[in-house]
Write a protein that holds these residues in place. Structure first.
Motif, PDB file in Angstrom:
ATOM      1  N   TYR A   1       0.870  -1.181   0.000  1.00 31.17           N
ATOM      2  CA  TYR A   1       0.000   0.000   0.000  1.00 31.17           C
ATOM      3  C   TYR A   1       0.905   1.229   0.000  1.00 31.17           C
ATOM      4  N   ILE A   2       0.571   2.197  -0.851  1.00 31.94           N
ATOM      5  CA  ILE A   2       1.422   3.386  -0.934  1.00 31.94           C
ATOM      6  C   ILE A   2       0.619   4.609  -0.484  1.00 31.94           C
ATOM      7  N   ILE A   3       1.263   5.414   0.332  1.00 32.89           N
ATOM      8  CA  ILE A   3       0.611   6.595   0.920  1.00 32.89           C
ATOM      9  C   ILE A   3       1.551   7.786   0.774  1.00 32.89           C
ATOM     10  N   ALA A   4       1.002   8.929   0.371  1.00 33.00           N
ATOM     11  CA  ALA A   4       1.821  10.150   0.293  1.00 33.00           C
ATOM     12  C   ALA A   4       1.706  10.879   1.631  1.00 33.00           C
ATOM     13  N   VAL A   5       2.850  11.256   2.215  1.00 32.87           N
ATOM     14  CA  VAL A   5       2.804  12.075   3.432  1.00 32.87           C
ATOM     15  C   VAL A   5       3.545  13.389   3.168  1.00 32.87           C
ATOM     16  N   SER A   6       3.144  14.437   3.893  1.00 29.54           N
ATOM     17  CA  SER A   6       3.773  15.730   3.617  1.00 29.54           C
ATOM     18  C   SER A   6       4.730  16.140   4.734  1.00 29.54           C
ATOM     19  N   GLY A   7       4.953  15.216   5.681  1.00 32.93           N
ATOM     20  CA  GLY A   7       5.812  15.539   6.825  1.00 32.93           C
ATOM     21  C   GLY A   7       5.079  15.159   8.096  1.00 32.93           C
ATOM     22  N   GLY A   8       5.766  15.248   9.230  1.00 32.39           N
ATOM     23  CA  GLY A   8       5.154  14.880  10.505  1.00 32.39           C
ATOM     24  C   GLY A   8       6.137  14.119  11.365  1.00 32.39           C
ATOM     25  N   PHE A   9       5.595  13.225  12.200  1.00 32.44           N
ATOM     26  CA  PHE A   9       6.445  12.454  13.116  1.00 32.44           C
ATOM     27  C   PHE A   9       6.092  10.977  13.074  1.00 32.44           C
ATOM     28  N   LEU A  10       7.097  10.163  13.309  1.00 31.26           N
ATOM     29  CA  LEU A  10       6.894   8.708  13.381  1.00 31.26           C
ATOM     30  C   LEU A  10       7.454   8.226  14.717  1.00 31.26           C
ATOM     31  N   GLU A  11       6.629   7.455  15.401  1.00 32.03           N
ATOM     32  CA  GLU A  11       7.065   6.882  16.677  1.00 32.03           C
ATOM     33  C   GLU A  11       6.919   5.362  16.616  1.00 32.03           C
ATOM     34  N   VAL A  12       7.914   4.650  17.132  1.00 32.83           N
ATOM     35  CA  VAL A  12       7.787   3.203  17.298  1.00 32.83           C
ATOM     36  C   VAL A  12       7.891   2.925  18.791  1.00 32.83           C
ATOM     37  N   LEU A  13       6.877   2.269  19.312  1.00 31.94           N
ATOM     38  CA  LEU A  13       6.876   1.942  20.736  1.00 31.94           C
ATOM     39  C   LEU A  13       6.072   0.671  20.951  1.00 31.94           C
ATOM     40  N   ARG A  14       6.660  -0.312  21.575  1.00 30.30           N
ATOM     41  CA  ARG A  14       6.005  -1.596  21.908  1.00 30.30           C
ATOM     42  C   ARG A  14       5.268  -2.185  20.716  1.00 30.30           C
ATOM     43  N   ARG A  29      -3.850   8.069   0.811  1.00 30.46           N
ATOM     44  CA  ARG A  29      -3.575   6.799   0.140  1.00 30.46           C
ATOM     45  C   ARG A  29      -3.487   7.072  -1.349  1.00 30.46           C
ATOM     46  N   ALA A  30      -2.646   6.300  -2.046  1.00 26.28           N
ATOM     47  CA  ALA A  30      -2.409   6.553  -3.474  1.00 26.28           C
ATOM     48  C   ALA A  30      -3.719   6.645  -4.254  1.00 26.28           C
ATOM     49  N   GLU A  31      -4.646   5.743  -3.951  1.00 26.81           N
ATOM     50  CA  GLU A  31      -5.899   5.707  -4.727  1.00 26.81           C
ATOM     51  C   GLU A  31      -6.811   6.899  -4.435  1.00 26.81           C
ATOM     52  N   ASP A  32      -6.540   7.631  -3.337  1.00 29.07           N
ATOM     53  CA  ASP A  32      -7.376   8.794  -2.990  1.00 29.07           C
ATOM     54  C   ASP A  32      -6.795  10.102  -3.519  1.00 29.07           C
ATOM     55  N   ILE A  33      -5.607  10.022  -4.133  1.00 28.07           N
ATOM     56  CA  ILE A  33      -4.977  11.254  -4.618  1.00 28.07           C
ATOM     57  C   ILE A  33      -5.633  11.706  -5.913  1.00 28.07           C
ATOM     58  N   ASP A  34      -6.006  12.974  -5.941  1.00 30.16           N
ATOM     59  CA  ASP A  34      -6.520  13.590  -7.168  1.00 30.16           C
ATOM     60  C   ASP A  34      -5.276  14.054  -7.950  1.00 30.16           C
ATOM     61  N   PHE A  35      -4.933  13.279  -8.973  1.00 29.29           N
ATOM     62  CA  PHE A  35      -3.685  13.512  -9.695  1.00 29.29           C
ATOM     63  C   PHE A  35      -3.653  14.908 -10.334  1.00 29.29           C
TER      64      PHE A  35
END
Ligand code: ATP
Length: 141
Positions: free
Chosen positions: A59-72, A84-90
């Protein structure tokens, strides 16, 4: 097969929430691959492509920035925007990219260059992700 929870959240909505087998994210310092039971991590994201693998399906998703956390064994992505790629208005993304490119190229001193560059990066990520989706669709035909 080992999995981990992935939650992708924006101020507007939950974009994705599921058990997945891997995540590749556009970390500010470079591409970041995360597998189940990853060590705790907190990092910022830059605009780009997020790849999620679930049961052998990508699954491919476009993000414009932000934060990623990994915990437990939970990956939480707080994204500025995410589609999500399929929701992008090209066409919309291409138009936004053109507008931002024109602004960056202009010599207008009233223009906020940093804002225009951010808009350019956001729209480029959307165009890229949407193109990849189109390419994988036509390959499957
Ligand atoms: P535009 O100038 O086309 O509005 P933008 O980069 O200024 O683009 P944002 O402010 O980043 O847009 O996003 C506003 C909202 O619109 C967010 O919810 C975002 O997910 C959504 N969005 C932006 N561009 C697209 C697109 N091309 N396709 C689908 N959703 C989009």
């Amino acid at each position: 097969m080992a999995t981990m929870r992935l939650d992708i959240i924006t101020a507007e909505k939950i974009v994705y929430s599921d058990e997945v087998s891997s995540v590749v994210a556009p970390g500010s310092a470079g591409q970041l691959g995360i597998l189940p039971n990853h060590a705790p991590l907190l990092t910022s994201l830059k605009p780009g492509e997020l790849k999620v693998l679930k049961e052998g399906e990508e699954y491919i998703i476009a993000v414009s920035g932000g934060f990623l956390e990994v915990l437990r064994n939970v990956v939480t992505i707080l994204a500025d925007t995410a589609e999500r790629a399929e929701d992008i208005d090209f066409e919309r993304a291409e138009a936004a990219m053109k507008r931002a490119q024109d602004k960056v190229n202009s010599s207008d001193s009233d223009m906020d260059l940093e804002k225009a560059i951010q808009a350019l990066k956001r729209s480029q990520a959307r165009v890229y992700v949407s193109k990849r989706k189109r390419a994988s669709k036509s390959k499957a035909k």
